[in-house]
Write a protein that holds these residues in place. Sequence first.
Motif, PDB file in Angstrom:
ATOM      1  N   GLU A  83       0.834  -1.093   0.018  1.00 38.04           N
ATOM      2  CA  GLU A  83       0.050   0.022   0.056  1.00 38.04           C
ATOM      3  C   GLU A  83       0.871   1.100  -0.073  1.00 38.04           C
ATOM      4  O   GLU A  83       0.524   2.414  -0.442  1.00 38.04           O
ATOM      5  N   MET A  84       1.976   1.222   0.570  1.00 31.41           N
ATOM      6  CA  MET A  84       2.913   2.066   0.542  1.00 31.41           C
ATOM      7  C   MET A  84       3.320   2.633  -0.820  1.00 31.41           C
ATOM      8  O   MET A  84       3.369   3.680  -1.105  1.00 31.41           O
ATOM      9  N   ASP A  85       3.750   1.714  -1.751  1.00 33.16           N
ATOM     10  CA  ASP A  85       4.034   1.837  -3.028  1.00 33.16           C
ATOM     11  C   ASP A  85       2.693   2.254  -3.788  1.00 33.16           C
ATOM     12  O   ASP A  85       2.617   2.897  -4.692  1.00 33.16           O
ATOM     13  N   ALA A  86       1.386   1.704  -3.490  1.00 32.38           N
ATOM     14  CA  ALA A  86       0.305   2.003  -4.442  1.00 32.38           C
ATOM     15  C   ALA A  86      -0.338   3.390  -4.151  1.00 32.38           C
ATOM     16  O   ALA A  86      -0.795   4.029  -4.957  1.00 32.38           O
ATOM     17  N   PHE A  87      -0.144   3.907  -2.780  1.00 35.11           N
ATOM     18  CA  PHE A  87      -0.897   4.917  -2.391  1.00 35.11           C
ATOM     19  C   PHE A  87       0.076   6.230  -3.102  1.00 35.11           C
ATOM     20  O   PHE A  87      -0.576   7.087  -3.635  1.00 35.11           O
ATOM     21  N   ASP A  88       1.280   6.047  -3.253  1.00 37.20           N
ATOM     22  CA  ASP A  88       2.141   7.236  -3.887  1.00 37.20           C
ATOM     23  C   ASP A  88       3.305   6.862  -4.102  1.00 37.20           C
ATOM     24  O   ASP A  88       3.776   5.850  -3.546  1.00 37.20           O
ATOM     25  N   ASP A  89       4.157   7.410  -5.145  1.00 33.88           N
ATOM     26  CA  ASP A  89       5.255   6.839  -5.474  1.00 33.88           C
ATOM     27  C   ASP A  89       6.340   7.343  -4.380  1.00 33.88           C
ATOM     28  O   ASP A  89       6.361   8.660  -3.886  1.00 33.88           O
ATOM     29  N   ILE A  90       7.096   6.468  -3.725  1.00 28.26           N
ATOM     30  CA  ILE A  90       8.021   6.891  -2.668  1.00 28.26           C
ATOM     31  C   ILE A  90       9.206   7.455  -3.313  1.00 28.26           C
ATOM     32  O   ILE A  90       9.913   6.977  -4.287  1.00 28.26           O
TER      33      ILE A  90
END
Length: 255
Positions: A83-90
């Motif tokens: 979800e960290m990757d899907a929510f926004d580009d790190i």
Amino acid sequence: MKILPGPQREAMFEIYGFCRRVDDIADSNGPRAERLIELAAWRADVNALYAGKVPPRLAGLAQPVRDFDLAREDFLALIDGMEMDAFDDIRGPSAAILDLYCDRVASAVGRLSVRVFGVEREAGTILAHHLGRALQLTNILRDLDEDAAIGRLYLPREALARAGIHTNDPKAALRSPALGQVCAELVERAREHFEQADKIMAGLPRRSVRAPRIMGLVYRSMLDRLVARGWSAPRLPIRVPRPLLLWIVLRHALV
């Protein structure tokens, strides 16, 4: 995984399959909202599995969960990482956020794996902490350009700032002549984690750490080759030569 006895091998294939499916969602080109909905559905399925209502797509995990006492929290942590990757580009995360990301996408998988390998829980948790982070940091260093192409930059902002790189634009950061300084910090951190993992494995039964030892040696070789190649463009892809891979496997599989 192929060197493991049957039940352990099948359990690892099921865990790996779960990891691939949620990772594919996080890395897909679909709308972010849709990816988050898909990951939420997987979260609901994991909770259903542990409530005794086995979803069809997790049917293969039901037996390994029972046989190896796999923790629901580790499957959910992996989904949290996706979800960290899907929510926004790190892009240029803090060191603390990067460590949390590594724990979720790598060490959580390690915690599941060591249960299958038969490592005692406390030692296995510490081993997963260090080896998972070592492997993930190596992945980050290996995939700099691949990640930048999809808008991601996992190098920590503190290391970027120390090198005088004050942008979190992936491609701009990778063009900086000071990139090597940032990468050197991650290399050192990865090596520290490898060393800690080695110390833990040295005190455990050899058969229980065959697979993690092989993974550690392969990835450490990869890290050494990345350092030898350097960080200036063009950064040619690095792979562990097949003869070396086979030698590592043969050396540690026949225990």
